[in-house]
Scaffold this motif. Structure first.
Motif, PDB file in Angstrom:
ATOM      1  N   LYS A  58       0.845  -1.197   0.000  1.00  0.00           N
ATOM      2  CA  LYS A  58       0.000   0.000   0.000  1.00  0.00           C
ATOM      3  C   LYS A  58       0.881   1.248   0.000  1.00  0.00           C
ATOM      4  CE  LYS A  58      -2.018   2.375   3.480  1.00  0.00           C
ATOM      5  NZ  LYS A  58      -2.573   2.539   4.773  1.00  0.00           N
ATOM      6  N   GLN A  59       1.925   1.243   0.844  1.00  0.00           N
ATOM      7  CA  GLN A  59       2.830   2.391   0.893  1.00  0.00           C
ATOM      8  C   GLN A  59       3.543   2.584  -0.443  1.00  0.00           C
ATOM      9  OE1 GLN A  59       2.985   4.655   3.234  1.00  0.00           O
ATOM     10  NE2 GLN A  59       1.443   3.536   4.370  1.00  0.00           N
ATOM     11  N   ARG A  60       3.950   1.478  -1.056  1.00  0.00           N
ATOM     12  CA  ARG A  60       4.629   1.558  -2.345  1.00  0.00           C
ATOM     13  C   ARG A  60       3.697   2.138  -3.407  1.00  0.00           C
ATOM     14  NH1 ARG A  60       4.770  -0.464  -7.016  1.00  0.00           N
ATOM     15  NH2 ARG A  60       3.246  -2.096  -6.639  1.00  0.00           N
ATOM     16  N   ILE A  61       2.443   1.673  -3.421  1.00  0.00           N
ATOM     17  CA  ILE A  61       1.463   2.142  -4.408  1.00  0.00           C
ATOM     18  C   ILE A  61       1.176   3.624  -4.205  1.00  0.00           C
ATOM     19  CG2 ILE A  61      -0.964   1.984  -5.098  1.00  0.00           C
ATOM     20  CD1 ILE A  61      -0.731  -1.061  -4.607  1.00  0.00           C
ATOM     21  N   LEU A  62       1.025   4.022  -2.937  1.00  0.00           N
ATOM     22  CA  LEU A  62       0.765   5.439  -2.658  1.00  0.00           C
ATOM     23  C   LEU A  62       1.949   6.311  -3.094  1.00  0.00           C
ATOM     24  CD1 LEU A  62      -0.947   5.224   0.846  1.00  0.00           C
ATOM     25  CD2 LEU A  62      -2.026   5.720  -1.347  1.00  0.00           C
ATOM     26  N   ALA A  63       3.169   5.833  -2.823  1.00  0.00           N
ATOM     27  CA  ALA A  63       4.357   6.587  -3.222  1.00  0.00           C
ATOM     28  C   ALA A  63       4.441   6.678  -4.748  1.00  0.00           C
ATOM     29  CB  ALA A  63       5.611   5.939  -2.648  1.00  0.00           C
ATOM     30  N   GLU A  64       4.127   5.570  -5.404  1.00  0.00           N
ATOM     31  CA  GLU A  64       4.152   5.545  -6.869  1.00  0.00           C
ATOM     32  C   GLU A  64       3.093   6.489  -7.443  1.00  0.00           C
ATOM     33  OE1 GLU A  64       3.012   2.170 -10.011  1.00  0.00           O
ATOM     34  OE2 GLU A  64       4.667   1.598  -8.683  1.00  0.00           O
ATOM     35  N   ALA A  65       1.916   6.484  -6.858  1.00  0.00           N
ATOM     36  CA  ALA A  65       0.842   7.372  -7.326  1.00  0.00           C
ATOM     37  C   ALA A  65       1.227   8.836  -7.125  1.00  0.00           C
ATOM     38  CB  ALA A  65      -0.458   7.058  -6.582  1.00  0.00           C
ATOM     39  N   GLN A  66       1.852   9.122  -5.977  1.00  0.00           N
ATOM     40  CA  GLN A  66       2.277  10.494  -5.709  1.00  0.00           C
ATOM     41  C   GLN A  66       3.367  10.912  -6.698  1.00  0.00           C
ATOM     42  OE1 GLN A  66       0.860  12.662  -3.406  1.00  0.00           O
ATOM     43  NE2 GLN A  66       2.043  14.108  -4.621  1.00  0.00           N
ATOM     44  N   LYS A  67       4.288   9.997  -6.979  1.00  0.00           N
ATOM     45  CA  LYS A  67       5.361  10.293  -7.936  1.00  0.00           C
ATOM     46  C   LYS A  67       4.774  10.563  -9.317  1.00  0.00           C
ATOM     47  CE  LYS A  67       9.608   8.340  -9.829  1.00  0.00           C
ATOM     48  NZ  LYS A  67      10.493   7.177  -9.865  1.00  0.00           N
ATOM     49  N   GLU A  68       3.799   9.735  -9.720  1.00  0.00           N
ATOM     50  CA  GLU A  68       3.148   9.926 -11.012  1.00  0.00           C
ATOM     51  C   GLU A  68       2.418  11.261 -11.054  1.00  0.00           C
ATOM     52  OE1 GLU A  68      -0.402   7.887 -13.664  1.00  0.00           O
ATOM     53  OE2 GLU A  68       0.675   6.638 -12.227  1.00  0.00           O
ATOM     54  N   ALA A  69       1.739  11.590  -9.973  1.00  0.00           N
ATOM     55  CA  ALA A  69       1.022  12.871  -9.921  1.00  0.00           C
ATOM     56  C   ALA A  69       2.011  14.035 -10.002  1.00  0.00           C
ATOM     57  CB  ALA A  69       0.196  12.948  -8.644  1.00  0.00           C
ATOM     58  N   ASP A  70       3.132  13.927  -9.290  1.00  0.00           N
ATOM     59  CA  ASP A  70       4.149  14.985  -9.323  1.00  0.00           C
ATOM     60  C   ASP A  70       4.728  15.142 -10.729  1.00  0.00           C
ATOM     61  OD1 ASP A  70       3.744  15.380  -6.626  1.00  0.00           O
ATOM     62  OD2 ASP A  70       5.534  14.265  -5.997  1.00  0.00           O
ATOM     63  N   THR A  71       4.952  14.005 -11.392  1.00  0.00           N
ATOM     64  CA  THR A  71       5.488  14.043 -12.754  1.00  0.00           C
ATOM     65  C   THR A  71       4.506  14.737 -13.696  1.00  0.00           C
ATOM     66  OG1 THR A  71       6.732  12.013 -12.387  1.00  0.00           O
ATOM     67  CG2 THR A  71       6.315  12.631 -14.663  1.00  0.00           C
ATOM     68  N   ILE A  72       3.246  14.384 -13.587  1.00  0.00           N
ATOM     69  CA  ILE A  72       2.226  14.989 -14.445  1.00  0.00           C
ATOM     70  C   ILE A  72       2.130  16.487 -14.181  1.00  0.00           C
ATOM     71  CG2 ILE A  72      -0.262  15.080 -14.918  1.00  0.00           C
ATOM     72  CD1 ILE A  72      -0.286  12.017 -14.465  1.00  0.00           C
ATOM     73  N   ALA A 108      -4.669   9.402  -8.421  1.00  0.00           N
ATOM     74  CA  ALA A 108      -3.945   9.106  -7.174  1.00  0.00           C
ATOM     75  C   ALA A 108      -4.930   8.759  -6.060  1.00  0.00           C
ATOM     76  CB  ALA A 108      -3.079  10.298  -6.770  1.00  0.00           C
ATOM     77  N   LYS A 109      -6.043   9.498  -6.010  1.00  0.00           N
ATOM     78  CA  LYS A 109      -7.051   9.232  -4.981  1.00  0.00           C
ATOM     79  C   LYS A 109      -7.664   7.846  -5.173  1.00  0.00           C
ATOM     80  CE  LYS A 109     -11.282  11.104  -2.962  1.00  0.00           C
ATOM     81  NZ  LYS A 109     -12.288  12.166  -3.033  1.00  0.00           N
ATOM     82  N   GLU A 110      -7.981   7.492  -6.413  1.00  0.00           N
ATOM     83  CA  GLU A 110      -8.551   6.171  -6.694  1.00  0.00           C
ATOM     84  C   GLU A 110      -7.576   5.064  -6.324  1.00  0.00           C
ATOM     85  OE1 GLU A 110     -11.236   7.679 -10.494  1.00  0.00           O
ATOM     86  OE2 GLU A 110      -9.925   5.950 -10.731  1.00  0.00           O
ATOM     87  N   ILE A 111      -6.311   5.262  -6.633  1.00  0.00           N
ATOM     88  CA  ILE A 111      -5.304   4.260  -6.277  1.00  0.00           C
ATOM     89  C   ILE A 111      -5.194   4.140  -4.761  1.00  0.00           C
ATOM     90  CG2 ILE A 111      -2.822   3.768  -6.321  1.00  0.00           C
ATOM     91  CD1 ILE A 111      -2.804   4.970  -9.174  1.00  0.00           C
ATOM     92  N   ARG A 112      -5.175   5.264  -4.060  1.00  0.00           N
ATOM     93  CA  ARG A 112      -5.105   5.238  -2.590  1.00  0.00           C
ATOM     94  C   ARG A 112      -6.322   4.539  -2.000  1.00  0.00           C
ATOM     95  NH1 ARG A 112      -2.776  10.488  -3.005  1.00  0.00           N
ATOM     96  NH2 ARG A 112      -4.800  11.455  -2.882  1.00  0.00           N
ATOM     97  N   ILE A 113      -7.504   4.873  -2.515  1.00  0.00           N
ATOM     98  CA  ILE A 113      -8.738   4.249  -2.004  1.00  0.00           C
ATOM     99  C   ILE A 113      -8.713   2.750  -2.251  1.00  0.00           C
ATOM    100  CG2 ILE A 113     -11.232   4.071  -2.373  1.00  0.00           C
ATOM    101  CD1 ILE A 113     -11.237   7.140  -2.821  1.00  0.00           C
TER     102      ILE A 113
END
Length: 148
Positions: A58-72, A108-113
């Motif tokens: 879960k932590q890895r997925i959240l970090a990945e989603a945040q990284k993707e959001a930051d990149t976008i 990112a929110k959908e991935i976190r949820i």
């Protein structure tokens, strides 16, 4: 030997150990108890180990989603700066950047949820399993007490 037997072995050691006068304490062989605990850890059900994995995942997925959001967001800002000199294009770029940011935040929110729901389901299953094991332990101890 399964976990329940190991726990019973610990109980037996405690019950058979020498008591310290005038206290509810007993003397036990530390190495013997630690060896049994080590065996319990080795035999822990996969569900408990899986729950730990889910937490890490879960932590890895959240970090990945945040990284993707930051990149976008970074890409959107870069694109916006390139178009800043053109008035009409600037307005369009700003709208597009906001759409990209909103979409990335929604993703990112959908991935976190999803990760939280997945982790919650696994933890619930693990909790139910542990409740069943505790019920079995309680019944076994009650049976042992009834034999005294």
């Amino acid at each position: 030997m399964d976990i329940l037997q190991l726990i019973e072995e610990i109980e037996d050691i405690i019950e058979e150990s020498s008591s310290i006068p005038f206290s509810g304490k007993v003397m036990i062989d530390k190495d013997e108890i630690l060896e049994i605990i080590k065996e319990i850890r080795i035999k822990l059900p996969d569900e408990i180990k899986q729950a730990s994995w889910v937490k890490d995942e879960k932590q890895r997925i959240l970090a990945e989603a945040q990284k993707e959001a930051d990149t976008i967001v970074s890409e959107a800002r870069t694109h916006l700066e390139e178009l800043i000199d053109h008035d009409e294009i600037t307005k369009l770029a700003q709208v597009r950047a906001e759409e990209i940011m909103a979409r990335s935040q929604n993703n990112a929110k959908e991935i976190r949820i999803g990760a939280v729901e997945y982790a919650d389901n696994l933890l619930m299953e693990t909790q139910e399993y542990l409740k069943e094991q505790i019920d079995i332990l309680d019944k076994n101890r009650q049976e042992l007490r009834g034999m005294k």
